[in-house]
Design an enzyme around this catalytic site. Structure first.
Site, mmCIF file in Angstrom:
data_model
loop_
_atom_site.group_PDB
_atom_site.id
_atom_site.type_symbol
_atom_site.label_atom_id
_atom_site.label_comp_id
_atom_site.label_asym_id
_atom_site.label_seq_id
_atom_site.Cartn_x
_atom_site.Cartn_y
_atom_site.Cartn_z
ATOM 1 N N SER A 245 40.558 6.364 35.851
ATOM 2 C CA SER A 245 39.397 6.379 34.980
ATOM 3 C C SER A 245 39.007 7.823 34.711
ATOM 4 O O SER A 245 39.618 8.749 35.255
ATOM 5 C CB SER A 245 38.228 5.642 35.643
ATOM 6 O OG SER A 245 37.687 6.477 36.652
ATOM 7 N N LYS A 246 37.977 7.976 33.912
ATOM 8 C CA LYS A 246 37.526 9.326 33.531
ATOM 9 C C LYS A 246 37.221 10.191 34.757
ATOM 10 O O LYS A 246 37.323 11.410 34.702
ATOM 11 C CB LYS A 246 36.273 9.224 32.660
ATOM 12 C CG LYS A 246 36.544 8.614 31.306
ATOM 13 C CD LYS A 246 36.052 9.520 30.179
ATOM 14 C CE LYS A 246 36.606 9.121 28.824
ATOM 15 N NZ LYS A 246 36.044 7.875 28.307
ATOM 16 N N ARG A 247 36.837 9.534 35.838
ATOM 17 C CA ARG A 247 36.544 10.285 37.066
ATOM 18 C C ARG A 247 37.716 11.147 37.496
ATOM 19 O O ARG A 247 37.560 12.158 38.157
ATOM 20 C CB ARG A 247 36.253 9.322 38.212
ATOM 21 C CG ARG A 247 34.850 8.800 38.305
ATOM 22 C CD ARG A 247 34.653 7.969 39.545
ATOM 23 N NE ARG A 247 35.621 6.874 39.663
ATOM 24 C CZ ARG A 247 36.560 6.788 40.593
ATOM 25 N NH1 ARG A 247 36.679 7.719 41.508
ATOM 26 N NH2 ARG A 247 37.388 5.766 40.626
ATOM 27 N N HIS A 248 38.915 10.685 37.168
ATOM 28 C CA HIS A 248 40.107 11.402 37.611
ATOM 29 C C HIS A 248 40.510 12.516 36.649
ATOM 30 O O HIS A 248 41.485 13.209 36.889
ATOM 31 C CB HIS A 248 41.281 10.425 37.745
ATOM 32 C CG HIS A 248 41.060 9.373 38.776
ATOM 33 N ND1 HIS A 248 40.802 8.062 38.452
ATOM 34 C CD2 HIS A 248 41.042 9.437 40.121
ATOM 35 C CE1 HIS A 248 40.646 7.365 39.563
ATOM 36 N NE2 HIS A 248 40.779 8.171 40.586
ATOM 37 N N GLY A 249 39.766 12.660 35.560
ATOM 38 C CA GLY A 249 40.129 13.679 34.565
ATOM 39 C C GLY A 249 40.413 13.008 33.240
ATOM 40 O O GLY A 249 39.993 11.870 33.017
#
Ligand code: GLU
Length: 491
Positions: A245-249
């Protein structure tokens, strides 16, 4: 001639995600390997969330990756009549029924079930309506959705090309909606109608769709249509083993493009998210992928999206670009960062120097963006001294006067070439009784702002005498004005 037909069916409710791109790639590889047809279908029936500009962006990303399609794009929003007809035909054959339950009724039943910790599934209120009641409610003009009737007993199974045998008991499925009361088709209706009409033979899609497949198989059976082969692709996780997800970049293809990742590198990287080519090779050409791709060799284990590996792969691809391929990419990157290199007055010599610099840095670039980032000093006099480099190589109190002295030697070096400049530096180090390494490292920071760069003397020669002298002096002045080694921009 075979009749293999596959499709990639993105919903234009977001940009092309790397997971979607991997699905597109596997469909493309399978089609190209088998000599089949790839259809592009845009699943844009969600009017609130679908946006035409997102469709354009998805098509651009696919083109950038080099994933061309043979038929389409087909837009679901242009096929609504067909979905209505199919829902009607399922109703007349008794495989579907109108459902008059209002959203409020359903919501309150669901809330009750949740409060009692019972799993919620549609309770079949309208399934049990008599013909007479149904006709009466329809005649009253009550809004109705259309639900698929799941068989009372038994189970549905299929052989997934990746996940193997999968089966579900019908009692675990609910009568799902095909057509909403506002007339909009659901995902299931659109997808099955289209896959039938487009004569899709293999459905290759993400594992998040596995639970949809038994419902869709029941629809094929109800419609007496041939059932395609299914292959679900493993989920893509971040390094922490959570769903990517966006959390990972960055998660969109466009973001990687902007970050200076080459399409060939991204394709190679995505290809390995679930598939291991023969010989476990990491760098695989498109031709090899097409030759060797095999759905049966796709793993069902979750794939981990490893950014470090992507960076490594990208640097490998950058290293192998020809100057003709690399130069325009760098020019575009520099121009985008406001570092124009093509001024109309650029002479042949400057042109040649620009090329030398780009090639000198080629083996160090992890992305094309590096040219406007860590390599900035090679293209512009305005660059910052990287704090880590300052801390490490400018801590000696004598650095300012050494750099000043080196500036004088460089101004006098003749010829200003690799051997001449190296001799000048080493002679100075000897005279001053310091290690040449100290001077080399300190100069590298002065000239490039960085702790690591190509061989110092190559850097010196490509930068040219005037610039080298000016930068050494500027660094000396900077160090004198900020004795605490502050790292504010040099300019
Ligand atoms: N539009 C669906 C998605 O983006 C694709 C569904 C399918 O491939 O069946 O996930």
């Amino acid at each position: 001639m075979n009749n293999i037909r596959v499709r990639f069916a993105p919903s234009p409710t977001g940009y092309l995600h790397v997971g979607g791109a991997r699905t597109a790639l596997y469909n493309w590889l399978f089609a190209r390997h088998m000599g089949g047809v790839l259809i592009l279908r845009i699943e844009d029936t969600d009017v609130d969330r679908s946006k035409p500009e997102l469709t354009t962006a998805i098509l651009e990303s696919l083109e950038w990756l080099g994933l061309n399609w043979d038929e389409g794009p087909i837009y679901q929003s242009q096929r609504l009549d067909r979905y209505h007809a199919m829902a009607l035909s399922l109703q007349s054959s008794g495989h579907a029924y109108p459902c008059f339950c209002t959203p409020e009724e359903l919501q309150s039943k669901r809330a009750k079930a949740e409060a009692e910790r019972r799993p919620w599934k549609y309770d079949g209120t309208c399934r049990a309506l008599s013909h007479a009641d149904r006709d009466r409610l329809l005649a009253e003009g009550r809004p109705a959705a259309v639900r698929f009737r799941i068989p009372d007993s038994g189970k549905t199974s299929f052989e997934d090309q990746v996940f193997g045998h999968i089966e579900v008991e019908h009692r675990d499925l609910e009568d799902f909606v095909l057509l909403r009361s506002d007339g909009h088709p659901t995902y299931h209706l659109g997808v099955v109608a289209d896959d039938i009409d487009l004569r899709v033979t293999h459905v290759v899609r993400g594992a998040d769709h596995i639970s949809n497949t038994p419902k869709q198989i029941l629809m094929y059976q109800a419609l007496e249509a041939p059932i395609p082969v299914f292959a679900h692709l493993p989920l893509i996780l971040g390094p922490d083993k959570q769903r990517l997800s966006k959390r990972h970049g960055a998660t969109s293809v466009g973001a990687y493009r902007e970050q200076g990742v080459l399409p060939q590198a991204l394709v190679n990287f995505l290809a390995l998210l679930g598939w291991t080519p023969p010989g476990q090779k990491e760098i695989v050409t498109i031709e090899e992928m097409i030759r060797d791709f095999d759905l049966g060799a796709v793993s069902k284990s979750n794939a981990v999206f490893d950014l470090e590996k992507l960076a490594w792969m990208n640097s490998e691809y950058i290293r192998h670009l020809s100057p003709e391929q690399l130069l325009p990419l760098v020019e575009r990157e520099l121009a985008g960062a406001g570092l124009p290199v093509r001024d109309p007055g650029m002479g042949v010599q400057e042109e040649e120097r620009f090329k030398q610099i780009v090639l000198l840095l080629q083996s160090r670039a992890r992305t094309i963006q590096d040219y406007a980032g860590p390599f900035r000093a090679f293209f512009n006099d305005e660059f910052a001294y990287e704090p880590g480099a300052v801390k490490k190589f400018w801590k000696d109190g004598s650095i300012a006067s050494l750099l000043e002295a080196l500036a004088e030697r460089m101004a006098a070096a003749n010829p200003f070439d690799l051997a001449g400049t190296e001799a000048a530096l080493r002679t100075l180090a000897e005279e001053k009784g310091v290690k040449a390494g100290l001077l080399i490292n300190a100069s590298r920071v002065a000239l490039t702002g960085q702790a690591v760069a190509p061989s110092l003397f190559e850097v010196i020669v490509v930068l040219g005498q005037d610039r080298v002298v000016a930068r050494l002096r500027r660094a000396a002045d900077h160090l004198r004005s900020v004795p605490d080694n502050s790292t504010s921009p040099a300019a």
